[in-house]
Design an enzyme around this catalytic site. Structure first.
Site, mmCIF file in Angstrom:
data_model
loop_
_atom_site.group_PDB
_atom_site.id
_atom_site.type_symbol
_atom_site.label_atom_id
_atom_site.label_comp_id
_atom_site.label_asym_id
_atom_site.label_seq_id
_atom_site.Cartn_x
_atom_site.Cartn_y
_atom_site.Cartn_z
ATOM 1 C CD GLU A 128 -22.025 55.157 13.608
ATOM 2 O OE1 GLU A 128 -21.327 55.858 12.829
ATOM 3 O OE2 GLU A 128 -23.084 54.627 13.267
ATOM 4 C CD GLU A 174 -23.331 52.488 18.595
ATOM 5 O OE1 GLU A 174 -24.453 52.839 18.984
ATOM 6 O OE2 GLU A 174 -22.993 52.466 17.394
ATOM 7 C CB SER A 217 -24.988 64.485 10.514
ATOM 8 O OG SER A 217 -25.597 65.433 11.376
ATOM 9 C CG ASN A 273 -28.154 55.236 7.853
ATOM 10 O OD1 ASN A 273 -28.634 55.310 8.992
ATOM 11 N ND2 ASN A 273 -26.866 55.060 7.645
ATOM 12 C CB CYS A 278 -21.761 56.269 8.874
ATOM 13 S SG CYS A 278 -22.005 54.705 9.724
ATOM 14 C CB THR A 337 -27.147 66.177 14.324
ATOM 15 O OG1 THR A 337 -27.650 66.749 13.118
ATOM 16 C CG2 THR A 337 -28.278 66.063 15.323
#
Length: 490
Positions: A262, A470, A241, A166, A296, A244
């Site tokens: 994240e 992060e 995701s 994305n 997200c 995952t």
């Protein structure tokens, strides 16, 4: 259409003028551009036409990159912090000199409108420079007559960075900058749907870092598991995701790798009854449909006080109708396509539920025909709160509009999710909004805005939205071992 595999070799390099060649793409292993026998290509999501060929890495490529990264680790860790900062900042300057080419490449591979691609590049540069300019000094915890206790931060070692489709350039660079400035080599795995920008920023990095410090491997679905299961890396930084992310964490657990995850979000907006509807409703619509909902942190559940619900809905609908859908190089386009066929089919599944779950459609609901993965921005008017559109994250431009009657009810409904990435509260009374905001279970909470990230501040999620943070000094520390040093004085 998934990225397509062919048998071919790949070459790469710079153009005649000395700038980057944005037509050929390679792996980067041990400072060198590397081809593979088998290649594949991504798809331009606006046209469904093939993008250029990229490598499909083998296990031998993985072993070569791991060996080069481990070899580079010791010397890079010993390189003074100031020199590492200088290298990262020089790399940022080189990216900036190629910014227009990167923006066009982003529109071609990701689909986002060109002006949003330019924003991604600007924000990428801000993140790199912010992280590079942060200091990570040794901390003096105790200084007494007979002893001193220090905390120092030392590099973890070789890291794997796995980036999504994305924001492919931004999220690649937001892993590279803090990793290498703290003394760690990194192997970047770009998404197979959007491999191009990630490969190019790593290619560009070879001008500023020793061989093996910044590497990149393009591949198919086998590559991620090979990287996360390999015993050499000390850490994996993954953005993608939640499903995952769980598999990544499971793989890393076998060798006790450090992980930063994240992951997804189902971000609520709480709109209190004292807002200026004419001002706030268009902002909410814009934030919900930004990047075609493929963020997200995008607003995905919008809770509006019942006193203003109808007027707010109507104003949101009015603004949504002005948002142009189209190919990213067209003028005034706000929504580009969904990035890939797999996600396109998933988002279309929410549209199929319009009939099966008998949703009330406030605006949208019908998608254009023809090439490209285009979705019309759609608002669902007060669906059941246990319906799929409310509970799941569509990751596309379709959002539910819901109601509440009290601040306490809004908090309860907003927190009723397994996710906890972002949230926002909108009100004419900042103190009231802040009180609500502090009760929300999310890593980033905004008042009267959303999605405004500052790389000086930590970014992470609650619940199934992630592990670790992060950005900021905490983001630097996530790439380090913490060593407590006890010094006994004579």
């Amino acid at each position: 259409m998934a990225p397509h595999a062919t048998e071919n070799g790949a070459t790469n390099g710079t153009s005649q003028s000395g700038g980057l060649d944005f037509t050929t793409f390679s792996n980067v292993i041990d400072g060198k551009l590397s081809s593979t026998q088998k290649t594949r290509h991504g798809i331009n999501p606006a046209t469904a036409k093939a993008n250029p060929e990229v490598p499909v890495s083998t296990q031998e490529d993985v072993e070569s990159a791991m060996a080069a990264g481990k070899k580079a680790a010791k010397q890079w860790a010993k390189t003074p912090y100031a020199e590492r900062q200088k290298a990262v900042l020089a790399w940022a300057d080189a990216i900036e000199s190629e910014k227009d080419g990167f923006a066009k490449l982003l529109t071609q591979e990701q689909g986002k409108p060109l002006h949003f691609a330019a924003f991604e590049m600007d924000f990428t540069l801000q993140i790199i420079r912010t992280m590079a300019n942060l200091e990570l000094p040794t901390e003096e915890i105790i200084d007494e007559a007979d002893r001193k206790v220090l905390v120092r931060y030392t590099p973890l070692g070789l890291t794997v960075g796995i980036a999504p489709w994305n924001y492919p350039v931004l999220l690649t660079c937001s892993k590279i900058a803090p990793c290498v400035v703290t003394g760690n080599p990194i192997i970047i795995k770009p998404s197979p749907f959007t491999p191009y920008g990630g490969l190019k920023v790593v290619e560009l990095a070879q001008r500023f870092f020793p061989p093996g410090v910044v590497q990149a491997l393009s591949g198919d679905d086998s590559l991620g598991p090979w990287l996360t299961a390999h015993p050499a890396p000390a850490k994996v930084s993954f953005t993608g995701s939640s499903a995952t992310g769980k598999r990544v964490m499971e793989s890393c657990a076998k060798t006790l790798k450090r992980v930063t995850l994240e992951l997804g979000g189902n971000d609520p907006a709480i709109v209190l009854d004292d807002v200026n509807v004419d001002e706030v409703a268009p902002k909410i619509a814009t934030l919900a449909f930004l990047n075609s909902g493929q963020i997200c942190l995008a607003l995905k559940r919008i809770f509006v006080h019942e006193k203003i619900y109808e007027s707010f809905r109507d104003k949101m609908v009015e603004h949504t109708k002005t948002l142009k859908v189209g190919e990213g190089f067209e003028k005034d386009v706000f929504l580009g396509p969904i990035q890939n066929s797999m996600q396109y089919e998933r988002v279309k599944g929410f549209f199929e539920a319009i009939d099966t779950e008998k949703y009330n459609v406030a605006v949208g609901g019908k998608n254009p025909e023809g090439p490209g993965y285009f979705i019309t921005p759609t608002i669902i008017d007060r669906p059941k709160e246990d319906s799929r559109i409310v509970v799941e994250e569509p990751f596309g431009p379709i959002v539910p509009l819901l109601t509440f009657s009290t601040d306490e009810e809004a908090i309860e409904k907003a927190n009723n999710t397994n996710y906890g990435l972002g949230a926002s509260v909108w009100s004419g009374d900042v103190e009231r909004a802040a009180k609500v905001a502090k009760e929300l279970e999310a890593g980033s909470v905004w008042v009267n805005t959303h999605f405004e990230i500052d790389p000086r501040a930590p970014f992470g999620g609650f619940k199934e939205s992630g592990i670790g943070t992060e950005f900021g000094v905490g983001g630097l520390k996530s790439y380090c071992n913490s060593q407590t040093l006890y010094l006994k004085k004579k």
